[in-house]
Design a protein around this motif. Structure first.
Motif, mmCIF file in Angstrom:
data_model
loop_
_atom_site.group_PDB
_atom_site.id
_atom_site.type_symbol
_atom_site.label_atom_id
_atom_site.label_comp_id
_atom_site.label_asym_id
_atom_site.label_seq_id
_atom_site.Cartn_x
_atom_site.Cartn_y
_atom_site.Cartn_z
ATOM 1 N N VAL A 38 0.505 -1.033 -0.247
ATOM 2 C CA VAL A 38 0.004 -0.127 0.110
ATOM 3 C C VAL A 38 1.082 1.259 -0.078
ATOM 4 C CG1 VAL A 38 -1.740 0.948 1.333
ATOM 5 C CG2 VAL A 38 -1.557 -1.263 1.173
ATOM 6 N N LEU A 39 2.104 0.977 0.674
ATOM 7 C CA LEU A 39 2.835 2.413 0.613
ATOM 8 C C LEU A 39 3.636 2.629 -0.781
ATOM 9 C CD1 LEU A 39 5.004 4.120 2.688
ATOM 10 C CD2 LEU A 39 6.166 2.722 2.273
ATOM 11 N N PHE A 40 3.902 1.771 -1.231
ATOM 12 C CA PHE A 40 4.952 2.071 -2.207
ATOM 13 C C PHE A 40 4.021 2.383 -3.697
ATOM 14 C CE2 PHE A 40 8.084 -1.202 -0.619
ATOM 15 C CZ PHE A 40 9.174 -0.078 -0.987
ATOM 16 N N ALA A 41 2.461 1.745 -3.680
ATOM 17 C CA ALA A 41 1.528 2.627 -4.463
ATOM 18 C C ALA A 41 0.852 3.034 -3.726
ATOM 19 C CB ALA A 41 0.258 1.318 -3.990
ATOM 20 N N ALA A 42 0.722 3.794 -2.734
ATOM 21 C CA ALA A 42 0.615 5.485 -2.644
ATOM 22 C C ALA A 42 1.694 6.352 -3.013
ATOM 23 C CB ALA A 42 0.312 5.572 -1.441
ATOM 24 N N ILE A 43 3.085 6.027 -2.613
ATOM 25 C CA ILE A 43 3.986 6.647 -3.144
ATOM 26 C C ILE A 43 4.243 6.804 -5.066
ATOM 27 C CG2 ILE A 43 6.330 7.135 -3.869
ATOM 28 C CD1 ILE A 43 6.531 5.885 -0.742
ATOM 29 N N PHE A 44 3.613 5.758 -6.008
ATOM 30 C CA PHE A 44 3.854 5.737 -6.867
ATOM 31 C C PHE A 44 2.557 6.510 -7.491
ATOM 32 C CE2 PHE A 44 2.314 3.998 -11.257
ATOM 33 C CZ PHE A 44 3.961 3.764 -11.710
ATOM 34 N N LEU A 45 1.495 6.377 -7.096
ATOM 35 C CA LEU A 45 0.412 7.438 -7.894
ATOM 36 C C LEU A 45 0.521 8.703 -7.161
ATOM 37 C CD1 LEU A 45 -2.294 5.029 -6.559
ATOM 38 C CD2 LEU A 45 -1.448 5.312 -8.851
ATOM 39 N N ALA A 46 1.104 9.416 -6.069
ATOM 40 C CA ALA A 46 1.157 10.560 -5.046
ATOM 41 C C ALA A 46 2.761 11.448 -6.723
ATOM 42 C CB ALA A 46 2.334 10.447 -4.063
ATOM 43 N N GLY A 47 3.201 10.014 -6.788
ATOM 44 C CA GLY A 47 4.162 10.542 -8.146
ATOM 45 C C GLY A 47 3.836 10.504 -9.409
ATOM 46 N N MET A 48 2.922 10.177 -10.373
ATOM 47 C CA MET A 48 2.193 9.474 -11.144
ATOM 48 C C MET A 48 2.504 10.772 -12.253
ATOM 49 S SD MET A 48 1.256 7.084 -11.465
ATOM 50 C CE MET A 48 0.264 7.120 -13.545
ATOM 51 N N THR A 49 2.711 12.020 -11.983
ATOM 52 C CA THR A 49 2.803 13.322 -12.671
ATOM 53 C C THR A 49 4.450 13.460 -12.457
ATOM 54 O OG1 THR A 49 2.483 14.890 -11.358
ATOM 55 C CG2 THR A 49 -0.263 14.440 -12.671
ATOM 56 N N HIS A 50 5.301 12.851 -11.556
ATOM 57 C CA HIS A 50 6.723 13.154 -11.822
ATOM 58 C C HIS A 50 7.464 12.310 -11.620
ATOM 59 C CE1 HIS A 50 6.190 17.306 -10.013
ATOM 60 N NE2 HIS A 50 4.794 16.722 -9.333
ATOM 61 N N HIS A 51 8.580 12.050 -12.472
ATOM 62 C CA HIS A 51 8.821 11.055 -12.923
ATOM 63 C C HIS A 51 9.722 10.309 -12.307
ATOM 64 C CE1 HIS A 51 11.023 7.561 -15.902
ATOM 65 N NE2 HIS A 51 11.981 8.404 -15.583
ATOM 66 N N ALA A 52 10.177 11.273 -11.076
ATOM 67 C CA ALA A 52 11.521 11.282 -10.287
ATOM 68 C C ALA A 52 10.996 9.885 -9.447
ATOM 69 C CB ALA A 52 11.824 12.029 -9.336
ATOM 70 N N GLY A 53 9.617 10.951 -9.029
ATOM 71 C CA GLY A 53 8.491 9.911 -8.018
ATOM 72 C C GLY A 53 8.314 8.697 -8.351
ATOM 73 N N ARG A 54 8.054 8.416 -9.827
ATOM 74 C CA ARG A 54 7.712 6.986 -10.523
ATOM 75 C C ARG A 54 8.301 5.676 -10.095
ATOM 76 N NH1 ARG A 54 5.329 9.646 -13.941
ATOM 77 N NH2 ARG A 54 6.916 8.434 -15.746
ATOM 78 N N GLN A 55 10.138 6.437 -10.831
ATOM 79 C CA GLN A 55 11.685 5.829 -10.548
ATOM 80 C C GLN A 55 11.158 5.274 -9.164
ATOM 81 O OE1 GLN A 55 13.871 8.298 -12.471
ATOM 82 N NE2 GLN A 55 14.787 6.727 -14.052
ATOM 83 N N TRP A 56 11.195 6.351 -7.709
ATOM 84 C CA TRP A 56 11.253 5.687 -6.683
ATOM 85 C C TRP A 56 10.813 4.959 -5.895
ATOM 86 C CZ3 TRP A 56 9.737 4.755 -1.830
ATOM 87 C CH2 TRP A 56 10.090 4.817 -1.155
ATOM 88 N N ALA A 57 9.785 4.616 -6.373
ATOM 89 C CA ALA A 57 8.617 3.711 -6.041
ATOM 90 C C ALA A 57 8.875 2.077 -6.247
ATOM 91 C CB ALA A 57 7.130 4.646 -6.393
ATOM 92 N N LEU A 58 8.974 2.553 -8.098
ATOM 93 C CA LEU A 58 9.912 1.518 -8.665
ATOM 94 C C LEU A 58 10.835 1.092 -8.190
ATOM 95 C CD1 LEU A 58 8.266 1.805 -12.098
ATOM 96 C CD2 LEU A 58 7.484 0.640 -10.461
ATOM 97 N N CYS A 59 11.754 1.717 -7.426
ATOM 98 C CA CYS A 59 13.291 1.048 -7.387
ATOM 99 C C CYS A 59 12.778 0.569 -5.176
ATOM 100 C CB CYS A 59 13.801 2.084 -7.090
ATOM 101 S SG CYS A 59 15.903 2.077 -7.090
ATOM 102 N N GLY A 60 11.816 1.150 -5.036
ATOM 103 C CA GLY A 60 12.071 0.952 -3.457
ATOM 104 C C GLY A 60 11.312 -0.675 -3.515
ATOM 105 N N LEU A 61 10.194 -1.051 -4.781
ATOM 106 C CA LEU A 61 9.292 -2.443 -4.914
ATOM 107 C C LEU A 61 10.716 -3.410 -5.193
ATOM 108 C CD1 LEU A 61 6.957 -3.720 -4.240
ATOM 109 C CD2 LEU A 61 6.350 -3.136 -7.477
ATOM 110 N N VAL A 62 11.057 -3.112 -6.623
ATOM 111 C CA VAL A 62 12.324 -4.020 -6.554
ATOM 112 C C VAL A 62 13.675 -4.232 -5.883
ATOM 113 C CG1 VAL A 62 14.495 -4.277 -7.598
ATOM 114 C CG2 VAL A 62 12.764 -3.176 -8.843
ATOM 115 N N GLY A 63 13.688 -3.287 -4.410
ATOM 116 C CA GLY A 63 14.959 -3.948 -3.102
ATOM 117 C C GLY A 63 13.818 -4.497 -2.493
ATOM 118 N N PHE A 64 12.460 -4.596 -2.729
ATOM 119 C CA PHE A 64 11.815 -5.628 -1.591
ATOM 120 C C PHE A 64 11.665 -6.577 -1.934
ATOM 121 C CE2 PHE A 64 7.007 -6.498 -0.472
ATOM 122 C CZ PHE A 64 7.520 -5.938 0.808
ATOM 123 N N LEU A 65 10.992 -7.069 -2.673
ATOM 124 C CA LEU A 65 11.042 -8.095 -4.028
ATOM 125 C C LEU A 65 12.463 -8.716 -3.459
ATOM 126 C CD1 LEU A 65 8.618 -7.283 -6.445
ATOM 127 C CD2 LEU A 65 7.815 -8.107 -4.338
#
Length: 201
Positions: free
Chosen positions: A165-192
């Protein structure tokens, strides 16, 4: 207290010990036919402490948990300072540090061989990495955030309900900002990366 005596062990502790023994001895992760009744995070911590001590030692675990408690208090102070920079009243960091150092329940858990101490530290470290990586826009730190939160999940699997839920919220909050999407995806990669091997097993 941990220096003077070792508290009587609880039923959960005995189960953690049985799993830790298998890791320490390089045996299959199995405790009397209960192959995966506990995730391996806390038993790995046990085995690591024993390896450093050179023997299965309860005192080594309690010493390590005392150290985690001190470092956790430092992280609480660091988070407090971050929120002060964001506009929170001055003194929040010092007040939070005082509570973290002397809160009775936390002190009690520190002298028991239970997963709360390790999970609390992992959670605090993950929160500190989260706010500092967002502030600095560091993708490497976001990767470590995901790794830390994944490690916390291996200690207390019930926390798995929170992080997606946290990563999804950050990803959605950064939908209009490429850096925000990158941050959420990079964090999710580490998590997985941390949880993937356990899920596959």
């Amino acid at each position: 207290y941990a220096l003077r005596s070792v508290p009587e062990r609880l039923a959960d502790t005995e189960l953690y010990l049985r799993y830790a023994q298998t890791i320490y001895e390089g045996a299959p992760y199995d405790a009397g036919g209960m192959r995966a009744l506990r995730a391996p995070g806390y038993p790995l911590f046990f085995a690591g402490c024993w390896t450093l001590a050179g023997e299965p030692s309860a005192r080594a675990v309690l010493w390590a948990q005392a150290l985690l408690g001190v470092m956790g208090a430092a992280l609480v102070y660091g988070l407090g300072r971050y929120f002060e920079r964001q506009g929170a009243p001055a003194g929040i960091a010092l007040a939070a540090l005082t509570i973290a150092l002397f809160e009775p329940y936390g002190l009690l858990l520190g002298i028991l061989e239970l997963s709360e101490s390790l999970f609390s530290f992992s959670l605090l470290l993950g929160c500190w990495l989260l706010v500092t990586s967002i502030e600095s826009k560091s993708l490497l730190r976001s990767l470590f955030t995901g790794i830390t939160l994944g490690s916390a999940t291996l200690v207390r699997p019930s926390s798995l309900a929170i992080w997606p839920v946290l990563f999804a919220a950050i990803f959605l909050a950064g939908m209009t900002h490429h850096a925000g999407r990158q941050w959420a995806l990079c964090g999710l990669v580490g998590f997985l990366l941390v949880l993937g091997p356990w899920w596959v097993r």
